[in-house]
Design a protein around this motif. Structure first.
Motif, PDB file in Angstrom:
ATOM      1  N   MET A 130      23.388  74.383  33.462  1.00  0.00           N
ATOM      2  CA  MET A 130      22.206  74.781  32.699  1.00  0.00           C
ATOM      3  C   MET A 130      21.001  73.958  33.142  1.00  0.00           C
ATOM      4  SD  MET A 130      21.515  74.774  28.569  1.00  0.00           S
ATOM      5  CE  MET A 130      21.873  73.022  28.341  1.00  0.00           C
ATOM      6  N   LEU A 131      19.867  74.640  33.257  1.00  0.00           N
ATOM      7  CA  LEU A 131      18.607  73.984  33.552  1.00  0.00           C
ATOM      8  C   LEU A 131      17.745  73.990  32.299  1.00  0.00           C
ATOM      9  CD1 LEU A 131      16.714  72.887  35.945  1.00  0.00           C
ATOM     10  CD2 LEU A 131      15.706  75.182  35.876  1.00  0.00           C
ATOM     11  N   ILE A 132      17.238  72.836  31.905  1.00  0.00           N
ATOM     12  CA  ILE A 132      16.267  72.745  30.813  1.00  0.00           C
ATOM     13  C   ILE A 132      14.911  72.493  31.445  1.00  0.00           C
ATOM     14  CG2 ILE A 132      15.541  71.544  28.720  1.00  0.00           C
ATOM     15  CD1 ILE A 132      18.438  70.723  28.262  1.00  0.00           C
ATOM     16  N   TYR A 133      14.041  73.499  31.390  1.00  0.00           N
ATOM     17  CA  TYR A 133      12.708  73.340  31.976  1.00  0.00           C
ATOM     18  C   TYR A 133      11.710  73.008  30.871  1.00  0.00           C
ATOM     19  CZ  TYR A 133       8.611  73.905  34.863  1.00  0.00           C
ATOM     20  OH  TYR A 133       7.446  73.652  35.544  1.00  0.00           O
ATOM     21  N   GLY A 134      10.847  72.022  31.155  1.00  0.00           N
ATOM     22  CA  GLY A 134       9.954  71.508  30.125  1.00  0.00           C
ATOM     23  C   GLY A 134      10.663  70.472  29.271  1.00  0.00           C
ATOM     24  N   ALA A 135      11.605  69.760  29.889  1.00  0.00           N
ATOM     25  CA  ALA A 135      12.460  68.824  29.149  1.00  0.00           C
ATOM     26  C   ALA A 135      11.700  67.616  28.630  1.00  0.00           C
ATOM     27  CB  ALA A 135      13.614  68.358  30.033  1.00  0.00           C
ATOM     28  N   ASN A 136      10.529  67.332  29.185  1.00  0.00           N
ATOM     29  CA  ASN A 136       9.786  66.146  28.756  1.00  0.00           C
ATOM     30  C   ASN A 136       8.848  66.419  27.588  1.00  0.00           C
ATOM     31  OD1 ASN A 136       8.447  67.612  31.034  1.00  0.00           O
ATOM     32  ND2 ASN A 136       6.719  66.301  30.437  1.00  0.00           N
ATOM     33  N   GLY A 137       8.731  67.662  27.144  1.00  0.00           N
ATOM     34  CA  GLY A 137       7.970  67.953  25.933  1.00  0.00           C
ATOM     35  C   GLY A 137       8.726  67.477  24.704  1.00  0.00           C
ATOM     36  N   VAL A 181      19.013  79.207  32.180  1.00  0.00           N
ATOM     37  CA  VAL A 181      17.896  78.303  31.941  1.00  0.00           C
ATOM     38  C   VAL A 181      17.568  78.331  30.458  1.00  0.00           C
ATOM     39  CG1 VAL A 181      16.107  80.057  32.384  1.00  0.00           C
ATOM     40  CG2 VAL A 181      15.558  77.636  32.624  1.00  0.00           C
ATOM     41  N   LEU A 182      17.239  77.172  29.924  1.00  0.00           N
ATOM     42  CA  LEU A 182      16.670  77.049  28.587  1.00  0.00           C
ATOM     43  C   LEU A 182      15.223  76.608  28.799  1.00  0.00           C
ATOM     44  CD1 LEU A 182      16.614  76.981  25.570  1.00  0.00           C
ATOM     45  CD2 LEU A 182      17.957  74.881  25.589  1.00  0.00           C
ATOM     46  N   HIS A 183      14.319  77.551  28.649  1.00  0.00           N
ATOM     47  CA  HIS A 183      12.905  77.351  28.977  1.00  0.00           C
ATOM     48  C   HIS A 183      12.182  76.792  27.755  1.00  0.00           C
ATOM     49  CE1 HIS A 183       9.083  77.829  30.794  1.00  0.00           C
ATOM     50  NE2 HIS A 183       8.765  78.986  30.255  1.00  0.00           N
ATOM     51  N   CYS A 184      11.633  75.582  27.892  1.00  0.00           N
ATOM     52  CA  CYS A 184      11.002  74.892  26.760  1.00  0.00           C
ATOM     53  C   CYS A 184       9.529  74.561  27.004  1.00  0.00           C
ATOM     54  CB  CYS A 184      11.751  73.589  26.454  1.00  0.00           C
ATOM     55  SG  CYS A 184      13.491  73.803  26.042  1.00  0.00           S
ATOM     56  N   ALA A 185       8.945  75.106  28.061  1.00  0.00           N
ATOM     57  CA  ALA A 185       7.565  74.774  28.417  1.00  0.00           C
ATOM     58  C   ALA A 185       6.615  75.864  27.937  1.00  0.00           C
ATOM     59  CB  ALA A 185       7.436  74.577  29.925  1.00  0.00           C
ATOM     60  N   ILE A 220      17.596  68.654  34.249  1.00  0.00           N
ATOM     61  CA  ILE A 220      16.324  68.766  33.556  1.00  0.00           C
ATOM     62  C   ILE A 220      15.194  68.896  34.573  1.00  0.00           C
ATOM     63  CG2 ILE A 220      17.169  67.511  31.550  1.00  0.00           C
ATOM     64  CD1 ILE A 220      15.520  65.093  32.506  1.00  0.00           C
ATOM     65  N   ALA A 221      14.141  69.579  34.172  1.00  0.00           N
ATOM     66  CA  ALA A 221      13.050  69.855  35.106  1.00  0.00           C
ATOM     67  C   ALA A 221      11.727  69.989  34.366  1.00  0.00           C
ATOM     68  CB  ALA A 221      13.336  71.132  35.888  1.00  0.00           C
ATOM     69  N   GLY A 222      10.647  69.861  35.145  1.00  0.00           N
ATOM     70  CA  GLY A 222       9.300  70.012  34.620  1.00  0.00           C
ATOM     71  C   GLY A 222       8.293  69.632  35.679  1.00  0.00           C
ATOM     72  N   ARG A 223       7.025  69.622  35.306  1.00  0.00           N
ATOM     73  CA  ARG A 223       5.964  69.328  36.272  1.00  0.00           C
ATOM     74  C   ARG A 223       5.667  67.842  36.386  1.00  0.00           C
ATOM     75  NH1 ARG A 223       0.819  72.431  34.496  1.00  0.00           N
ATOM     76  NH2 ARG A 223       1.440  71.463  32.517  1.00  0.00           N
ATOM     77  N   ASN A 224       5.889  67.098  35.306  1.00  0.00           N
ATOM     78  CA  ASN A 224       5.503  65.693  35.250  1.00  0.00           C
ATOM     79  C   ASN A 224       6.611  64.820  35.835  1.00  0.00           C
ATOM     80  OD1 ASN A 224       5.021  62.997  34.390  1.00  0.00           O
ATOM     81  ND2 ASN A 224       3.721  63.742  32.732  1.00  0.00           N
ATOM     82  N   GLU A 225       6.430  64.397  37.081  1.00  0.00           N
ATOM     83  CA  GLU A 225       7.489  63.677  37.782  1.00  0.00           C
ATOM     84  C   GLU A 225       7.853  62.373  37.082  1.00  0.00           C
ATOM     85  OE1 GLU A 225       8.647  61.989  42.228  1.00  0.00           O
ATOM     86  OE2 GLU A 225       6.709  62.962  41.883  1.00  0.00           O
ATOM     87  N   THR A 226       6.858  61.629  36.629  1.00  0.00           N
ATOM     88  CA  THR A 226       7.127  60.350  35.978  1.00  0.00           C
ATOM     89  C   THR A 226       7.961  60.542  34.718  1.00  0.00           C
ATOM     90  OG1 THR A 226       5.061  59.428  36.841  1.00  0.00           O
ATOM     91  CG2 THR A 226       6.086  58.295  34.973  1.00  0.00           C
ATOM     92  N   ALA A 227       7.557  61.491  33.877  1.00  0.00           N
ATOM     93  CA  ALA A 227       8.251  61.713  32.610  1.00  0.00           C
ATOM     94  C   ALA A 227       9.650  62.284  32.830  1.00  0.00           C
ATOM     95  CB  ALA A 227       7.428  62.649  31.730  1.00  0.00           C
ATOM     96  N   ILE A 228       9.778  63.232  33.752  1.00  0.00           N
ATOM     97  CA  ILE A 228      11.080  63.848  34.010  1.00  0.00           C
ATOM     98  C   ILE A 228      12.052  62.825  34.590  1.00  0.00           C
ATOM     99  CG2 ILE A 228      12.286  65.504  35.488  1.00  0.00           C
ATOM    100  CD1 ILE A 228      11.039  66.808  33.071  1.00  0.00           C
TER     101      ILE A 228
END
Length: 349
Positions: free
Chosen positions: A1-8, A67-71, A27-35
Protein backbone atom coordinates in the motif's frame (compact mmCIF):
# COMPACT_ATOMS: atom_id res chain seq x y z
CA UNK A 1 0.00 0.00 0.00
CA UNK A 2 1.11 3.52 -0.82
CA UNK A 3 0.01 6.40 1.43
CA UNK A 4 0.36 9.61 -0.56
CA UNK A 5 0.30 12.86 1.39
CA UNK A 6 1.55 10.99 4.46
CA UNK A 7 3.12 14.10 6.00
CA UNK A 8 -0.18 15.97 6.32
CA UNK A 9 -2.04 15.89 9.63
CA UNK A 10 -4.42 13.09 8.65
CA UNK A 11 -1.86 11.25 6.54
CA UNK A 12 0.58 11.17 9.42
CA UNK A 13 -2.11 9.89 11.78
CA UNK A 14 -3.05 7.16 9.32
CA UNK A 15 0.61 6.20 8.90
CA UNK A 16 1.07 5.89 12.66
CA UNK A 17 -2.06 3.78 13.05
CA UNK A 18 -1.02 1.60 10.10
CA UNK A 19 2.31 0.79 11.74
CA UNK A 20 0.57 0.05 15.03
CA UNK A 21 -1.61 -2.48 13.16
CA UNK A 22 1.48 -4.20 11.75
CA UNK A 23 1.14 -2.76 8.26
CA UNK A 24 4.21 -1.65 6.31
CA UNK A 25 3.04 0.96 3.81
CA UNK A 26 5.30 2.94 1.52
CA UNK A 27 4.76 6.60 2.28
CA UNK A 28 5.04 9.40 -0.25
CA UNK A 29 4.52 13.11 -0.83
CA UNK A 30 6.12 16.24 -2.23
CA UNK A 31 7.96 17.43 0.88
CA UNK A 32 11.21 15.46 0.95
CA UNK A 33 12.28 16.62 4.41
CA UNK A 34 8.95 15.77 6.04
CA UNK A 35 8.48 12.46 4.21
CA UNK A 36 12.00 11.28 4.98
CA UNK A 37 11.68 12.18 8.67
CA UNK A 38 8.35 10.34 8.93
CA UNK A 39 9.77 7.30 7.14
CA UNK A 40 12.77 7.17 9.45
CA UNK A 41 10.55 7.53 12.50
CA UNK A 42 8.53 4.45 11.57
CA UNK A 43 11.13 2.50 9.60
CA UNK A 44 9.18 2.68 6.35
CA UNK A 45 10.11 2.95 2.71
CA UNK A 46 9.38 6.30 1.13
CA UNK A 47 9.12 8.04 -2.23
CA UNK A 48 9.22 11.76 -3.00
CA UNK A 49 7.38 13.18 -6.02
CA UNK A 50 4.61 15.53 -7.02
CA UNK A 51 1.57 14.32 -8.90
CA UNK A 52 2.84 16.14 -11.98
CA UNK A 53 5.84 13.78 -12.12
CA UNK A 54 3.99 11.07 -14.01
CA UNK A 55 6.88 8.63 -14.38
CA UNK A 56 7.68 8.68 -10.66
CA UNK A 57 3.99 8.44 -9.77
CA UNK A 58 3.43 5.43 -12.01
CA UNK A 59 6.61 3.76 -10.77
CA UNK A 60 5.49 4.11 -7.16
CA UNK A 61 2.02 2.73 -7.91
CA UNK A 62 3.50 -0.22 -9.77
CA UNK A 63 5.12 -1.27 -6.49
CA UNK A 64 1.82 -1.63 -4.62
CA UNK A 65 -1.70 -3.05 -4.90
CA UNK A 66 -3.50 0.08 -3.70
CA UNK A 67 -3.10 3.74 -2.83
CA UNK A 68 -4.60 5.62 0.09
CA UNK A 69 -4.60 9.19 -1.20
CA UNK A 70 -4.46 11.76 1.62
CA UNK A 71 -3.26 14.90 -0.18
CA UNK A 72 -6.08 17.42 -0.52
CA UNK A 73 -7.82 19.50 -1.57
CA UNK A 74 -8.91 16.48 -3.58
CA UNK A 75 -10.64 18.59 -6.22
CA UNK A 76 -7.09 19.58 -7.20
CA UNK A 77 -5.32 16.22 -6.77
CA UNK A 78 -7.68 13.28 -7.22
CA UNK A 79 -7.83 13.34 -11.02
CA UNK A 80 -4.08 12.85 -11.46
CA UNK A 81 -3.91 10.09 -8.87
CA UNK A 82 -7.04 8.40 -10.20
CA UNK A 83 -5.81 8.40 -13.79
CA UNK A 84 -2.48 6.96 -12.65
CA UNK A 85 -4.32 4.18 -10.82
CA UNK A 86 -6.22 3.31 -14.00
CA UNK A 87 -2.96 3.23 -15.96
CA UNK A 88 -1.20 1.01 -13.44
CA UNK A 89 -4.26 -1.04 -12.39
CA UNK A 90 -3.91 0.02 -8.77
CA UNK A 91 -6.87 0.23 -6.38
CA UNK A 92 -7.74 3.85 -5.51
CA UNK A 93 -8.99 5.10 -2.14
CA UNK A 94 -8.97 8.59 -0.65
CA UNK A 95 -10.37 10.55 2.28
CA UNK A 96 -12.26 13.23 0.37
CA UNK A 97 -15.63 14.71 1.25
CA UNK A 98 -16.00 16.74 -1.94
CA UNK A 99 -19.08 16.04 -4.06
CA UNK A 100 -17.33 16.83 -7.34
CA UNK A 101 -14.65 14.23 -6.59
CA UNK A 102 -17.22 11.53 -5.83
CA UNK A 103 -19.07 12.27 -9.04
CA UNK A 104 -15.87 12.23 -11.10
CA UNK A 105 -14.94 8.87 -9.60
CA UNK A 106 -18.42 7.53 -10.32
CA UNK A 107 -17.99 8.57 -13.94
CA UNK A 108 -14.84 6.40 -14.10
CA UNK A 109 -16.77 3.26 -13.10
CA UNK A 110 -16.49 1.60 -16.50
CA UNK A 111 -12.77 2.28 -16.84
CA UNK A 112 -12.16 0.92 -13.34
CA UNK A 113 -14.07 -2.27 -14.13
CA UNK A 114 -12.06 -2.69 -17.33
CA UNK A 115 -8.85 -2.31 -15.29
CA UNK A 116 -10.11 -4.74 -12.63
CA UNK A 117 -9.65 -2.23 -9.83
CA UNK A 118 -11.86 -0.64 -7.21
CA UNK A 119 -12.23 3.12 -6.96
CA UNK A 120 -13.53 4.10 -3.52
CA UNK A 121 -13.23 7.76 -2.55
CA UNK A 122 -14.32 8.81 0.92
CA UNK A 123 -12.96 6.00 3.09
CA UNK A 124 -12.59 8.21 6.17
CA UNK A 125 -15.09 10.12 8.29
CA UNK A 126 -16.18 11.45 4.93
CA UNK A 127 -18.26 9.34 4.30
CA UNK A 128 -18.04 5.94 6.01
CA UNK A 129 -20.20 6.57 9.12
CA UNK A 130 -22.94 8.53 7.34
CA UNK A 131 -22.87 6.23 4.30
CA UNK A 132 -23.37 3.20 6.54
CA UNK A 133 -26.16 4.98 8.42
CA UNK A 134 -27.88 5.82 5.13
CA UNK A 135 -27.67 2.19 4.02
CA UNK A 136 -28.97 0.97 7.39
CA UNK A 137 -31.99 3.24 7.13
CA UNK A 138 -32.69 2.12 3.58
CA UNK A 139 -32.51 -1.51 4.71
CA UNK A 140 -35.10 -0.75 7.39
CA UNK A 141 -37.42 1.06 4.93
CA UNK A 142 -36.75 -0.29 1.42
CA UNK A 143 -39.45 1.98 -0.07
CA UNK A 144 -37.71 5.16 1.16
CA UNK A 145 -37.73 8.13 -1.20
CA UNK A 146 -36.29 10.82 1.10
CA UNK A 147 -33.14 10.72 3.23
CA UNK A 148 -31.93 13.28 5.76
CA UNK A 149 -28.58 12.91 7.53
CA UNK A 150 -26.96 15.05 10.22
CA UNK A 151 -23.75 14.96 12.23
CA UNK A 152 -22.26 16.81 15.15
CA UNK A 153 -18.51 16.64 15.54
CA UNK A 154 -17.16 17.37 19.00
CA UNK A 155 -13.52 18.28 18.45
CA UNK A 156 -11.09 20.53 16.55
CA UNK A 157 -10.50 20.60 12.78
CA UNK A 158 -7.11 20.18 11.17
CA UNK A 159 -5.41 22.79 8.98
CA UNK A 160 -6.11 20.75 5.84
CA UNK A 161 -9.83 20.40 6.55
CA UNK A 162 -10.19 24.10 7.25
CA UNK A 163 -8.20 24.93 4.11
CA UNK A 164 -10.54 22.88 1.94
CA UNK A 165 -13.63 24.42 3.53
CA UNK A 166 -12.21 27.90 3.07
CA UNK A 167 -11.43 27.22 -0.58
CA UNK A 168 -15.07 26.22 -1.17
CA UNK A 169 -16.66 28.97 0.91
CA UNK A 170 -18.16 30.77 -2.06
CA UNK A 171 -19.55 27.71 -3.82
CA UNK A 172 -22.94 27.52 -2.11
CA UNK A 173 -24.74 24.37 -1.01
CA UNK A 174 -26.12 21.25 -2.66
CA UNK A 175 -28.92 18.72 -2.16
CA UNK A 176 -30.24 15.88 -4.29
CA UNK A 177 -33.70 16.10 -5.81
CA UNK A 178 -35.28 13.38 -7.97
CA UNK A 179 -31.86 11.78 -8.34
CA UNK A 180 -30.12 14.96 -9.49
CA UNK A 181 -27.65 17.05 -7.50
CA UNK A 182 -29.08 20.55 -7.27
CA UNK A 183 -27.30 23.75 -6.17
CA UNK A 184 -28.91 25.64 -3.30
CA UNK A 185 -27.82 28.73 -1.36
CA UNK A 186 -25.30 28.24 1.44
CA UNK A 187 -26.99 27.41 4.75
CA UNK A 188 -30.19 26.81 2.76
CA UNK A 189 -32.17 25.22 5.57
CA UNK A 190 -31.92 24.73 9.34
CA UNK A 191 -33.71 22.26 11.60
CA UNK A 192 -33.54 20.91 15.12
CA UNK A 193 -31.74 17.58 15.41
CA UNK A 194 -32.13 15.23 18.39
CA UNK A 195 -28.84 13.36 18.68
CA UNK A 196 -30.00 11.56 21.83
CA UNK A 197 -29.13 11.75 25.53
CA UNK A 198 -30.48 15.30 25.71
CA UNK A 199 -28.26 16.62 22.90
CA UNK A 200 -30.55 18.70 20.68
CA UNK A 201 -28.79 21.00 18.25
CA UNK A 202 -29.66 23.25 15.31
CA UNK A 203 -28.34 21.80 12.08
CA UNK A 204 -27.68 23.62 8.83
CA UNK A 205 -27.54 22.13 5.33
CA UNK A 206 -24.09 21.66 3.83
CA UNK A 207 -22.83 20.15 0.55
CA UNK A 208 -21.49 17.02 2.30
CA UNK A 209 -20.28 14.04 0.32
CA UNK A 210 -23.39 11.97 1.07
CA UNK A 211 -25.38 14.15 -1.31
CA UNK A 212 -23.42 12.20 -3.90
CA UNK A 213 -22.56 8.87 -2.30
CA UNK A 214 -25.79 8.03 -0.46
CA UNK A 215 -27.58 7.93 -3.80
CA UNK A 216 -25.24 5.21 -5.04
CA UNK A 217 -25.47 3.33 -1.74
CA UNK A 218 -29.25 3.46 -1.38
CA UNK A 219 -30.89 4.62 -4.61
CA UNK A 220 -32.85 7.20 -2.59
CA UNK A 221 -33.48 10.16 -4.92
CA UNK A 222 -33.94 13.00 -2.40
CA UNK A 223 -31.08 13.69 0.02
CA UNK A 224 -30.16 16.49 2.43
CA UNK A 225 -27.23 16.62 4.87
CA UNK A 226 -27.00 18.84 7.96
CA UNK A 227 -24.21 19.67 10.37
CA UNK A 228 -24.06 21.58 13.62
CA UNK A 229 -22.09 24.80 13.23
CA UNK A 230 -21.48 27.83 15.49
CA UNK A 231 -23.76 30.80 14.85
CA UNK A 232 -20.80 32.79 13.57
CA UNK A 233 -20.09 30.10 10.96
CA UNK A 234 -23.73 30.00 9.86
CA UNK A 235 -23.71 33.78 9.47
CA UNK A 236 -20.56 33.55 7.34
CA UNK A 237 -22.19 30.83 5.21
CA UNK A 238 -25.24 33.02 4.62
CA UNK A 239 -23.06 36.04 3.89
CA UNK A 240 -21.21 34.00 1.28
CA UNK A 241 -24.42 33.91 -0.77
CA UNK A 242 -23.76 37.53 -1.65
CA UNK A 243 -19.97 37.70 -1.34
CA UNK A 244 -19.14 34.36 -2.93
CA UNK A 245 -17.27 35.76 -5.95
CA UNK A 246 -15.25 38.09 -3.72
CA UNK A 247 -14.41 35.35 -1.20
CA UNK A 248 -13.18 33.15 -4.04
CA UNK A 249 -10.65 35.65 -5.39
CA UNK A 250 -7.00 34.83 -5.00
CA UNK A 251 -6.09 37.76 -2.67
CA UNK A 252 -8.97 37.03 -0.29
CA UNK A 253 -8.26 33.30 -0.36
CA UNK A 254 -4.59 33.94 0.43
CA UNK A 255 -5.59 36.10 3.38
CA UNK A 256 -8.16 33.60 4.71
CA UNK A 257 -5.80 30.65 4.28
CA UNK A 258 -3.04 32.53 6.13
CA UNK A 259 -5.30 32.80 9.19
CA UNK A 260 -5.78 29.02 9.53
CA UNK A 261 -3.73 27.63 12.42
CA UNK A 262 -1.36 24.76 11.58
CA UNK A 263 -1.74 21.17 12.70
CA UNK A 264 -4.82 19.61 14.21
CA UNK A 265 -6.16 18.14 17.44
CA UNK A 266 -3.74 16.46 19.83
CA UNK A 267 -4.06 12.80 20.80
CA UNK A 268 -5.66 13.90 24.06
CA UNK A 269 -8.16 16.12 22.26
CA UNK A 270 -9.07 13.33 19.87
CA UNK A 271 -9.54 10.89 22.74
CA UNK A 272 -12.01 13.28 24.37
CA UNK A 273 -13.85 14.01 21.15
CA UNK A 274 -16.64 12.05 19.51
CA UNK A 275 -19.08 12.34 16.64
CA UNK A 276 -22.84 12.00 16.84
CA UNK A 277 -24.91 11.15 13.78
CA UNK A 278 -28.64 11.03 13.09
CA UNK A 279 -30.60 9.96 10.06
CA UNK A 280 -34.17 9.66 8.85
CA UNK A 281 -35.83 8.16 5.79
CA UNK A 282 -39.44 8.38 4.68
CA UNK A 283 -41.54 7.10 1.82
CA UNK A 284 -44.57 8.27 -0.14
CA UNK A 285 -46.94 6.16 1.96
CA UNK A 286 -46.01 8.00 5.15
CA UNK A 287 -43.55 5.44 6.49
CA UNK A 288 -40.62 6.88 8.44
CA UNK A 289 -37.71 5.43 10.38
CA UNK A 290 -34.86 7.08 12.27
CA UNK A 291 -31.56 5.98 13.74
CA UNK A 292 -28.69 7.50 15.68
CA UNK A 293 -25.05 6.62 15.85
CA UNK A 294 -22.00 7.56 17.89
CA UNK A 295 -18.47 6.99 16.69
CA UNK A 296 -14.98 8.18 17.66
CA UNK A 297 -13.74 11.70 16.94
CA UNK A 298 -13.62 12.47 13.24
CA UNK A 299 -9.89 12.11 12.55
CA UNK A 300 -9.70 8.94 14.62
CA UNK A 301 -12.65 7.56 12.67
CA UNK A 302 -10.93 8.51 9.42
CA UNK A 303 -7.74 6.63 10.28
CA UNK A 304 -9.53 3.55 11.60
CA UNK A 305 -12.06 3.36 8.77
CA UNK A 306 -9.51 3.95 6.01
CA UNK A 307 -7.18 1.25 7.31
CA UNK A 308 -10.03 -1.19 7.90
CA UNK A 309 -11.02 -0.83 4.25
CA UNK A 310 -7.37 -1.01 3.14
CA UNK A 311 -6.96 -4.33 4.93
CA UNK A 312 -10.03 -5.70 3.13
CA UNK A 313 -8.72 -4.62 -0.27
CA UNK A 314 -5.26 -6.05 0.38
CA UNK A 315 -6.88 -9.34 1.40
CA UNK A 316 -8.66 -9.47 -1.96
CA UNK A 317 -12.05 -8.36 -0.64
CA UNK A 318 -13.09 -5.73 -3.19
CA UNK A 319 -15.56 -5.09 -6.00
CA UNK A 320 -14.22 -3.71 -9.30
CA UNK A 321 -15.48 -0.31 -10.41
CA UNK A 322 -16.63 2.74 -8.49
CA UNK A 323 -17.89 1.81 -5.03
CA UNK A 324 -19.08 3.47 -1.88
CA UNK A 325 -18.19 2.01 1.53
CA UNK A 326 -21.69 0.77 2.36
CA UNK A 327 -22.42 -0.52 -1.13
CA UNK A 328 -19.25 -2.63 -1.12
CA UNK A 329 -19.18 -3.72 2.51
CA UNK A 330 -22.67 -3.20 3.94
CA UNK A 331 -24.32 -1.01 6.54
CA UNK A 332 -22.52 -2.71 9.43
CA UNK A 333 -19.05 -1.80 8.17
CA UNK A 334 -18.86 1.14 10.59
CA UNK A 335 -19.70 -1.15 13.52
CA UNK A 336 -16.35 -2.88 12.99
CA UNK A 337 -14.67 0.20 14.52
CA UNK A 338 -14.25 0.16 18.31
CA UNK A 339 -16.27 2.85 20.03
CA UNK A 340 -19.11 2.88 17.48
CA UNK A 341 -22.70 2.25 18.55
CA UNK A 342 -25.93 2.48 16.58
CA UNK A 343 -29.46 2.94 17.93
CA UNK A 344 -32.72 2.47 16.09
CA UNK A 345 -35.48 4.95 16.93
CA UNK A 346 -39.15 3.98 16.93
CA UNK A 347 -40.68 4.18 13.46
CA UNK A 348 -43.82 6.15 12.67
CA UNK A 349 -46.14 4.75 10.05
Amino acid sequence: MLIYGANGYTGELITRYAVERGMRPIIAGRNETAIRALAEKHGLGHRVFSLDETAKLDAALNEVAMVLHCAGPFSMTSRQMGEACLRTKTHYTDITGEIAVFEACAAADGKAKDAGIMIMPGVGFDVVPSDCLARHLKDRLPTATDLTLAFYGIGRMSHGTQATMTMNIGNGGAVRREGKIMPVPAAWRTREIDFGEGVVKTGVTIPWGDVSTAFYSTGIPNIEVYTVAPRSAVKMMKLSRYLGPLLSTRPIQRYLQSKIPPGGPTDEERAKGKTLLWGEVSDEAGGRVEARMECPEGYTTTALAALNIAEKILAGNFLPGFQTPARAYGADLILELDGTVRENITANG
